[in-house]
Design a protein around this motif. Structure first.
Motif, PDB file in Angstrom:
ATOM      1  N   GLY A 195       4.367   2.527  -4.814  1.00 17.99           N
ATOM      2  CA  GLY A 195       2.822   1.959  -4.755  1.00 17.99           C
ATOM      3  C   GLY A 195       1.915   2.974  -4.085  1.00 17.99           C
ATOM      4  N   GLN A 230       5.129  -9.256   6.099  1.00 20.60           N
ATOM      5  CA  GLN A 230       4.309  -8.134   5.321  1.00 20.60           C
ATOM      6  C   GLN A 230       3.399  -8.631   4.419  1.00 20.60           C
ATOM      7  N   ALA A 255       0.357  -9.345   1.342  1.00 21.33           N
ATOM      8  CA  ALA A 255       0.048  -8.789   0.081  1.00 21.33           C
ATOM      9  C   ALA A 255      -0.830  -7.452   0.202  1.00 21.33           C
ATOM     10  N   CYS A 261      -0.525  -5.312   1.569  1.00 22.51           N
ATOM     11  CA  CYS A 261       0.393  -4.034   2.167  1.00 22.51           C
ATOM     12  C   CYS A 261       1.499  -4.054   1.066  1.00 22.51           C
ATOM     13  N   ASN A 262       1.298  -4.395  -0.281  1.00 21.45           N
ATOM     14  CA  ASN A 262       2.217  -4.359  -1.500  1.00 21.45           C
ATOM     15  C   ASN A 262       2.666  -2.712  -1.645  1.00 21.45           C
ATOM     16  N   HIS A 263       1.842  -1.921  -1.333  1.00 19.27           N
ATOM     17  CA  HIS A 263       2.096  -0.481  -1.417  1.00 19.27           C
ATOM     18  C   HIS A 263       2.861  -0.002  -0.197  1.00 19.27           C
ATOM     19  N   THR A 285       6.433 -12.114   2.485  1.00 17.47           N
ATOM     20  CA  THR A 285       5.574 -11.152   1.349  1.00 17.47           C
ATOM     21  C   THR A 285       5.618 -11.420   0.282  1.00 17.47           C
ATOM     22  N   ASP A 286       4.641 -10.421  -0.182  1.00 20.03           N
ATOM     23  CA  ASP A 286       4.562 -10.886  -1.764  1.00 20.03           C
ATOM     24  C   ASP A 286       5.633 -10.338  -2.637  1.00 20.03           C
ATOM     25  N   GLU A 304       5.561  -9.542  -5.621  1.00 17.89           N
ATOM     26  CA  GLU A 304       5.451  -8.478  -6.598  1.00 17.89           C
ATOM     27  C   GLU A 304       5.027  -7.118  -5.904  1.00 17.89           C
ATOM     28  N   GLY A 305       5.080  -6.868  -4.416  1.00 18.80           N
ATOM     29  CA  GLY A 305       4.941  -5.888  -3.628  1.00 18.80           C
ATOM     30  C   GLY A 305       6.456  -4.900  -3.628  1.00 18.80           C
ATOM     31  N   ASP A 306       6.115  -3.820  -3.103  1.00 12.17           N
ATOM     32  CA  ASP A 306       7.365  -2.798  -2.836  1.00 12.17           C
ATOM     33  C   ASP A 306       8.172  -3.105  -1.902  1.00 12.17           C
ATOM     34  N   THR A 307       7.798  -4.116  -1.030  1.00  5.79           N
ATOM     35  CA  THR A 307       9.118  -4.468   0.021  1.00  5.79           C
ATOM     36  C   THR A 307       9.802  -5.396  -0.625  1.00  5.79           C
TER      37      THR A 307
END
Length: 416
Positions: free
Chosen positions: A182, A318, A320, A322-324, A344-345, A347-350
């Protein structure tokens, strides 16, 4: 052996969360791949908190030069006040003066083939830029996460200076390294004129040697001896009030407690070294959770790992926005081989790191009802031993040794 000058603010004896590990482990494991580091860092007085617990991990082959540095806020303020320009780009800008001289001396003595600097302290990249321009030595800029965003830094003057350093860095460096896909997408969009070959991905990771020592430690044996039927969940590390806001989690816990679905004495949450204890303590009391949620202080790194190995479940927070980004502790959590509940979201990298490992314990950080349902499911799976754990091959792919091999390969492409 090829030499590399590594510029890093965070290095032993500083006591912080996992941020210190990236430079320390790269310096260690690059030795296995033909690269020997000379580390340029700050004098220990620059750190607010120090600990010698990882000093023994610095190999004798590594030269460490500590340039005299002061913290503007602590050393140059009068009654807690100081002129703003004295802390631009950050409170440790004094490092750039002594660091330039110390860096030139290291370059003269060791003839490094690469200069490497690492964020999140902006003056590290400023120092890398200065030494690169003075010597012409190829420079690798380790950004980790994004250095600037639309609203970060919050101070407009500081944000302008950060963005200037960032722009000079991506234009001048041989490679810009990030820890998440991200972040690379963000910088690709921000600097479309930069060739794609300049961006590189080297994620954070865990260190097997630290875990091996943790498993042999007295802290680990004591934690095992004290373990009982109570279910214990742990968040280890900084809990930012915005980016890792636990308010909806606390609200979910309060509702579950009020309805009798979780009970004092049978369930416990440990928040270890949050960095914002007073703020979180007020929320815990307001929600009537001071008999379930406990704020605990920072401990030595391997003691923290030992705790991860013993608890019943590990928590990730975490937002959303901060998805990257990916919290570095994710990789230590994976290695601990304990169940993980990530707020966390999806759809995020986490979330992607967890989903790729077959872990589905994910709920949005800002939705109390979903958190409550997912938490009950998570607890039930703990009781019935049904929570998924990533397989060994997936976990081993996230080791610091594997990441260091990626860095060595990158360095070798620059010096060919």
């Amino acid at each position: 052996m090829k030499n590399i000058l590594m510029i890093a603010y965070h290095f032993p004896p500083v006591r912080v969360s996992s941020g210190i590990q990236r430079t320390l482990k790269f310096a260690n494991y690059l030795l296995d791949h033909g690269w020997k580091a000379q580390v340029l860092t700050v004098s220990p007085n620059a750190y607010q908190r120090v600990s010698n617990d990882q000093m023994h991990e610095i190999p004798p082959e590594i030269v460490v030069k500590r340039a005299l540095t002061v913290d503007t806020a602590r050393h140059l303020s009068v009654k807690g006040r100081y002129l703003g320009w004295m802390a631009l780009p950050d409170r440790w800008v004094s490092w750039c003066f002594g660091g330039t001289l110390a860096g030139l001396l290291l370059i003269y003595r060791h003839r490094p083939e690469i200069i490497w600097s690492t964020y999140p302290i902006a003056s590290a990249h400023l120092l890398g830029l200065i030494l690169h321009r003075m010597t012409g030595i190829p420079w690798v800029a380790d950004f980790r996460d994004s250095m600037t965003e639309d609203d970060y830094p919050t101070n407009p003057t500081q944000r302008k200076i950060y963005r200037w350093i960032e722009r000079q860095t991506v234009n001048s460096c041989a490679r810009a390294v990030f820890t998440t896909p991200g972040a690379i997408r963000m910088y690709t969009a921000r600097y479309p004129e930069i060739p794609a070959s300049r961006w590189a991905l080297i994620a954070n990771g865990y260190d097997e040697e630290n875990f091996a020592r943790a498993e042999q430690s007295e802290a680990y044996r004591q934690a095992l001896a004290e373990k009982n039927e109570q279910i214990v969940l742990l968040h280890s590390g900084v809990l930012y009030p915005s980016e890792r806001d636990p308010r909806q989690f606390f609200s979910a816990l309060a509702e579950l407690k009020q309805t009798g679905k979780i009970q004092t004495g049978q369930f416990k949450v440990i928040l270890r070294a949050t960095g914002h204890d007073e703020l979180h303590r007020a929320l815990i009391i307001d929600n009537g959770l001071d008999d379930i949620v406990f704020l605990e202080p920072s401990v030595a790194y391997e003691t923290a790992l030992a705790e991860m190995l013993v608890v019943d479940g590990l928590l990730v927070f975490q937002a959303a926005n901060c998805n990257h980004q990916i919290p570095a502790k994710i990789y230590e959590y994976l290695r601990a081989r304990r169940p993980i509940l990530a707020l966390t979201d999806s759809e995020g990298d986490t979330a992607k790191v967890l989903l790729d490992g077959g872990l589905t314990g994910i709920a949005p950080l800002d939705d109390k009802d979903v958190i409550a349902n997912k938490l009950l499911e998570f607890i039930g799976n703990i009781q019935n031993h049904k929570n998924a754990i990533a397989d060994d091959k997936y976990i081993e792919g996230h080791s610091r040794q594997a990441r260091s091999k990626l860095l060595a390969d990158l360095l070798n492409t620059i010096t060919v």
